[in-house]
Design a protein around this motif. Structure first.
Motif, PDB file in Angstrom:
ATOM      1  N   ARG A 250       9.785   0.210  -1.647  1.00 50.20           N
ATOM      2  CA  ARG A 250      10.626  -0.094  -2.816  1.00 50.20           C
ATOM      3  C   ARG A 250       9.924   0.287  -4.107  1.00 50.20           C
ATOM      4  O   ARG A 250      10.318  -0.140  -5.180  1.00 50.20           O
ATOM      5  CB  ARG A 250      10.996  -1.584  -2.812  1.00 50.20           C
ATOM      6  CG  ARG A 250      11.953  -1.949  -1.691  1.00 50.20           C
ATOM      7  CD  ARG A 250      12.319  -3.418  -1.709  1.00 50.20           C
ATOM      8  NE  ARG A 250      11.270  -4.245  -1.129  1.00 50.20           N
ATOM      9  CZ  ARG A 250      10.711  -5.298  -1.728  1.00 50.20           C
ATOM     10  NH1 ARG A 250      11.082  -5.627  -2.949  1.00 50.20           N
ATOM     11  NH2 ARG A 250       9.778  -5.986  -1.124  1.00 50.20           N
ATOM     12  N   ASP A 251       8.846   1.118  -3.971  1.00 49.55           N
ATOM     13  CA  ASP A 251       8.092   1.624  -5.115  1.00 49.55           C
ATOM     14  C   ASP A 251       7.435   0.494  -5.893  1.00 49.55           C
ATOM     15  O   ASP A 251       7.292   0.564  -7.119  1.00 49.55           O
ATOM     16  CB  ASP A 251       9.003   2.458  -6.026  1.00 49.55           C
ATOM     17  CG  ASP A 251       8.214   3.455  -6.880  1.00 49.55           C
ATOM     18  OD1 ASP A 251       7.125   3.874  -6.428  1.00 49.55           O
ATOM     19  OD2 ASP A 251       8.674   3.791  -7.975  1.00 49.55           O
ATOM     20  N   ARG A 252       7.026  -0.563  -5.173  1.00 48.20           N
ATOM     21  CA  ARG A 252       6.337  -1.691  -5.788  1.00 48.20           C
ATOM     22  C   ARG A 252       5.098  -2.042  -4.959  1.00 48.20           C
ATOM     23  O   ARG A 252       5.019  -3.121  -4.366  1.00 48.20           O
ATOM     24  CB  ARG A 252       7.259  -2.919  -5.875  1.00 48.20           C
ATOM     25  CG  ARG A 252       8.506  -2.700  -6.716  1.00 48.20           C
ATOM     26  CD  ARG A 252       9.397  -3.918  -6.656  1.00 48.20           C
ATOM     27  NE  ARG A 252      10.591  -3.765  -7.463  1.00 48.20           N
ATOM     28  CZ  ARG A 252      11.537  -4.699  -7.571  1.00 48.20           C
ATOM     29  NH1 ARG A 252      11.429  -5.844  -6.906  1.00 48.20           N
ATOM     30  NH2 ARG A 252      12.594  -4.477  -8.324  1.00 48.20           N
ATOM     31  N   PRO A 253       4.135  -1.131  -4.843  1.00 52.88           N
ATOM     32  CA  PRO A 253       2.992  -1.372  -3.955  1.00 52.88           C
ATOM     33  C   PRO A 253       2.223  -2.631  -4.333  1.00 52.88           C
ATOM     34  O   PRO A 253       2.088  -2.969  -5.514  1.00 52.88           O
ATOM     35  CB  PRO A 253       2.141  -0.116  -4.135  1.00 52.88           C
ATOM     36  CG  PRO A 253       2.566   0.469  -5.442  1.00 52.88           C
ATOM     37  CD  PRO A 253       4.017   0.146  -5.575  1.00 52.88           C
ATOM     38  N   LEU A 254       1.723  -3.330  -3.300  1.00 54.14           N
ATOM     39  CA  LEU A 254       0.946  -4.541  -3.510  1.00 54.14           C
ATOM     40  C   LEU A 254      -0.536  -4.202  -3.639  1.00 54.14           C
ATOM     41  O   LEU A 254      -1.017  -3.208  -3.100  1.00 54.14           O
ATOM     42  CB  LEU A 254       1.154  -5.502  -2.338  1.00 54.14           C
ATOM     43  CG  LEU A 254       2.597  -5.927  -2.047  1.00 54.14           C
ATOM     44  CD1 LEU A 254       2.614  -6.916  -0.874  1.00 54.14           C
ATOM     45  CD2 LEU A 254       3.258  -6.542  -3.274  1.00 54.14           C
ATOM     46  N   GLU A 255      -1.265  -5.065  -4.332  1.00 53.70           N
ATOM     47  CA  GLU A 255      -2.696  -4.839  -4.512  1.00 53.70           C
ATOM     48  C   GLU A 255      -3.459  -4.968  -3.204  1.00 53.70           C
ATOM     49  O   GLU A 255      -4.519  -4.362  -3.030  1.00 53.70           O
ATOM     50  CB  GLU A 255      -3.253  -5.825  -5.537  1.00 53.70           C
ATOM     51  CG  GLU A 255      -2.743  -5.603  -6.962  1.00 53.70           C
ATOM     52  CD  GLU A 255      -3.383  -6.558  -7.951  1.00 53.70           C
ATOM     53  OE1 GLU A 255      -4.250  -7.361  -7.515  1.00 53.70           O
ATOM     54  OE2 GLU A 255      -3.024  -6.512  -9.144  1.00 53.70           O
ATOM     55  N   THR A 256      -2.942  -5.754  -2.269  1.00 56.59           N
ATOM     56  CA  THR A 256      -3.669  -5.987  -1.019  1.00 56.59           C
ATOM     57  C   THR A 256      -3.819  -4.702  -0.201  1.00 56.59           C
ATOM     58  O   THR A 256      -4.914  -4.361   0.243  1.00 56.59           O
ATOM     59  CB  THR A 256      -2.950  -7.045  -0.178  1.00 56.59           C
ATOM     60  OG1 THR A 256      -1.550  -6.721  -0.118  1.00 56.59           O
ATOM     61  CG2 THR A 256      -3.143  -8.429  -0.764  1.00 56.59           C
ATOM     62  N   TYR A 257      -2.713  -3.986   0.013  1.00 55.30           N
ATOM     63  CA  TYR A 257      -2.747  -2.737   0.785  1.00 55.30           C
ATOM     64  C   TYR A 257      -1.924  -1.684   0.035  1.00 55.30           C
ATOM     65  O   TYR A 257      -0.827  -1.321   0.465  1.00 55.30           O
ATOM     66  CB  TYR A 257      -2.165  -2.950   2.183  1.00 55.30           C
ATOM     67  CG  TYR A 257      -2.794  -4.079   2.956  1.00 55.30           C
ATOM     68  CD1 TYR A 257      -4.086  -3.965   3.464  1.00 55.30           C
ATOM     69  CD2 TYR A 257      -2.111  -5.263   3.176  1.00 55.30           C
ATOM     70  CE1 TYR A 257      -4.672  -4.992   4.176  1.00 55.30           C
ATOM     71  CE2 TYR A 257      -2.677  -6.306   3.884  1.00 55.30           C
ATOM     72  CZ  TYR A 257      -3.962  -6.168   4.385  1.00 55.30           C
ATOM     73  OH  TYR A 257      -4.536  -7.195   5.080  1.00 55.30           O
ATOM     74  N   PRO A 258      -2.429  -1.187  -1.089  1.00 57.93           N
ATOM     75  CA  PRO A 258      -1.612  -0.324  -1.949  1.00 57.93           C
ATOM     76  C   PRO A 258      -1.220   1.000  -1.312  1.00 57.93           C
ATOM     77  O   PRO A 258      -0.199   1.573  -1.663  1.00 57.93           O
ATOM     78  CB  PRO A 258      -2.497  -0.103  -3.171  1.00 57.93           C
ATOM     79  CG  PRO A 258      -3.896  -0.330  -2.676  1.00 57.93           C
ATOM     80  CD  PRO A 258      -3.777  -1.407  -1.639  1.00 57.93           C
ATOM     81  N   ASP A 259      -2.037   1.495  -0.349  1.00 60.89           N
ATOM     82  CA  ASP A 259      -1.758   2.794   0.249  1.00 60.89           C
ATOM     83  C   ASP A 259      -1.323   2.685   1.705  1.00 60.89           C
ATOM     84  O   ASP A 259      -1.437   3.643   2.465  1.00 60.89           O
ATOM     85  CB  ASP A 259      -2.999   3.691   0.157  1.00 60.89           C
ATOM     86  CG  ASP A 259      -4.164   3.157   0.990  1.00 60.89           C
ATOM     87  OD1 ASP A 259      -4.144   1.949   1.345  1.00 60.89           O
ATOM     88  OD2 ASP A 259      -5.089   3.935   1.286  1.00 60.89           O
ATOM     89  N   ILE A 260      -0.809   1.537   2.120  1.00 65.86           N
ATOM     90  CA  ILE A 260      -0.556   1.287   3.537  1.00 65.86           C
ATOM     91  C   ILE A 260       0.440   2.273   4.148  1.00 65.86           C
ATOM     92  O   ILE A 260       0.335   2.619   5.323  1.00 65.86           O
ATOM     93  CB  ILE A 260      -0.076  -0.169   3.751  1.00 65.86           C
ATOM     94  CG1 ILE A 260      -0.059  -0.505   5.257  1.00 65.86           C
ATOM     95  CG2 ILE A 260       1.289  -0.409   3.112  1.00 65.86           C
ATOM     96  CD1 ILE A 260       0.148  -1.974   5.539  1.00 65.86           C
ATOM     97  N   VAL A 261       1.373   2.770   3.355  1.00 74.15           N
ATOM     98  CA  VAL A 261       2.390   3.678   3.893  1.00 74.15           C
ATOM     99  C   VAL A 261       1.795   5.031   4.259  1.00 74.15           C
ATOM    100  O   VAL A 261       2.276   5.685   5.194  1.00 74.15           O
ATOM    101  CB  VAL A 261       3.543   3.832   2.878  1.00 74.15           C
ATOM    102  CG1 VAL A 261       4.433   5.004   3.225  1.00 74.15           C
ATOM    103  CG2 VAL A 261       4.374   2.548   2.845  1.00 74.15           C
ATOM    104  N   ASP A 262       0.753   5.444   3.575  1.00 73.85           N
ATOM    105  CA  ASP A 262       0.155   6.750   3.818  1.00 73.85           C
ATOM    106  C   ASP A 262      -1.223   6.682   4.467  1.00 73.85           C
ATOM    107  O   ASP A 262      -1.755   7.719   4.872  1.00 73.85           O
ATOM    108  CB  ASP A 262       0.034   7.528   2.496  1.00 73.85           C
ATOM    109  CG  ASP A 262       1.382   7.729   1.821  1.00 73.85           C
ATOM    110  OD1 ASP A 262       2.310   8.165   2.505  1.00 73.85           O
ATOM    111  OD2 ASP A 262       1.490   7.431   0.619  1.00 73.85           O
TER     112      ASP A 262
END
Length: 393
Positions: A250-262
């Motif tokens: 949703r284009d709102r990355p979290l600080e915990t795992y900001p790059d988790i999608v990639d």
């Protein structure tokens, strides 16, 4: 010459294209919705059906569902309290992802009313489509969204697109917007492309639906996810990973795992459980099983052979199916009933008994027999089991 001309400016335009895609979604769909976090673990489930990467093959999917007794001739849920787990990668490489997603959306409430559940997990190709990475998208996927209005819709988008390029040209400079450019642009944006991007955007029908799902779940003593967990994610809480994936989509990355999608060690991409040598990967698998509180992991994502493949003495089951050119698809998938796992291969049930290398080889030989002694599984059985026999001697 034309190909080189457009290739030279492609890199500089990628950031702009991503921005345009996001802007287009906002124009069509309004403000981003809030999502409730989905539940991520279940106990006491008596029957589970697990199907991996579908890649746009609707007919294959419905055949597998009927073989498992989950739908009737009208595609309505007949699975009762069964949990269906689809391991992600519904889109790309095939033309009918939209039909698969529409069917899953229809089955979800039907299964819940019957006491069952449909889990449509998030894979890397769902994320790629939401983010606008369409390298593997089948032309039929765009055609599925084309209507009598598509020409006008595409023209309107082209006008917005070129205005944005003129306002913010790439570092290589704005292209010449002549007839040659427009012809090339039309080829890269076939009719239905704009509607596809709208529907797959973070606020579109399918983008929103996907972002409401999990990437990692536990049912009974089994962990289900698309790819795997590398050392950086082995002990990550499932709820935290699911929240991070949903937020990123949703284009709102979290600080915990900001790059988790990639992240190549994350749940959408990691291939170590499927590809790494068992001796070198065993420590990571032990950490995953211990931290996640499970006895096994079931993944898709990586095609190793043309059936469900046990690794690590059955502690990992790879459910993504490789079908080389010239071979028929066995429509292989997994069913768990009352604690016992079986592979459905060409409609036949093969118990997944693989707690030793010898049992794994016996399992593979049963698959080879259903394949008439030929094909990728036969080749794997010959090499793997010959190596095991030599090591035993």
């Amino acid at each position: 010459m034309v190909k080189r001309r457009f290739g030279a400016i492609l890199a500089g335009m990628m950031k702009l294209l991503r921005t345009l895609a996001v802007l287009m979604t906002l124009v069509f769909a309004g403000a981003a919705p809030a999502f409730a976090q989905a539940r991520e673990q279940w106990d006491g489930v008596a029957r589970i059906v697990t199907i991996a990467d579908l890649e746009g093959d609707y007919e294959k999917f419905t055949d597998m569902l009927r073989t498992a007794g989950l739908i009737d001739a009208q595609n309505n849920w007949t699975g009762g309290q069964t949990h269906l787990v689809q391991l992600g990668d519904i889109p790309d490489r095939g033309p009918n992802s939209r039909m698969i997603m529409d069917l899953l959306m229809r089955l979800e409430p039907q299964a819940q009313r019957a006491g069952g559940h449909v889990h449509a997990l998030i894979g890397n190709h769902e994320a790629m489509n939401i983010e606008g990475d369409l390298r593997y998208t089948h032309p039929g996927e765009f055609a599925a969204f084309a209507t009598s209005r598509s020409e006008r819709v595409r023209n309107q988008y082209y006008q917005r697109y070129t205005r944005a390029l003129r306002r913010s040209p790439p570092a290589t400079g704005a292209p010449v917007f002549d007839s040659v450019y427009r012809q090339q642009w039309n080829q890269e944006h076939p009719l239905g492309w704009v509607e596809h991007r709208e529907a797959w955007g973070p606020n579109g029908r399918y983008g929103r639906w996907i972002a409401q799902h999990n990437a990692v779940i536990r049912i009974n003593d089994t962990l289900f996810l698309h790819a795997g967990l590398g050392p950086s994610f082995a002990a990550a809480p499932r709820a935290g990973m699911n929240q991070a994936v949903s937020a990123a989509l949703r284009d709102r990355p979290l600080e915990t795992y900001p790059d988790i999608v990639d992240n190549q060690q994350g749940p959408l991409w990691y291939r170590g459980l499927s590809q790494n040598a068992e001796a070198t990967e065993a420590a990571n698998l032990d950490n995953v099983l211990r931290a996640q509180g499970v006895a096994r992991v079931i993944v898709g994502h990586t095609k190793v052979t043309s059936t469900v493949l046990p690794r690590f003495n059955g502690r990992v089951l790879i459910a993504d199916i490789a079908v080389p050119r010239g071979h028929s698809d066995p429509h292989a998938f997994l069913i768990m009933e009352n604690g016992a796992w079986v592979t459905i291969h060409r409609g036949q049930r093969i118990p997944v008994i693989a707690s030793t290398p010898q049992e794994t080889c016996a399992y593979l030989r049963q698959i080879v027999a259903l394949d008439n002694g030929t094909g990728p599984v036969a080749q794997l059985e010959q090499t793997q089991c010959a190596a095991n026999a030599a090591a035993a001697n």
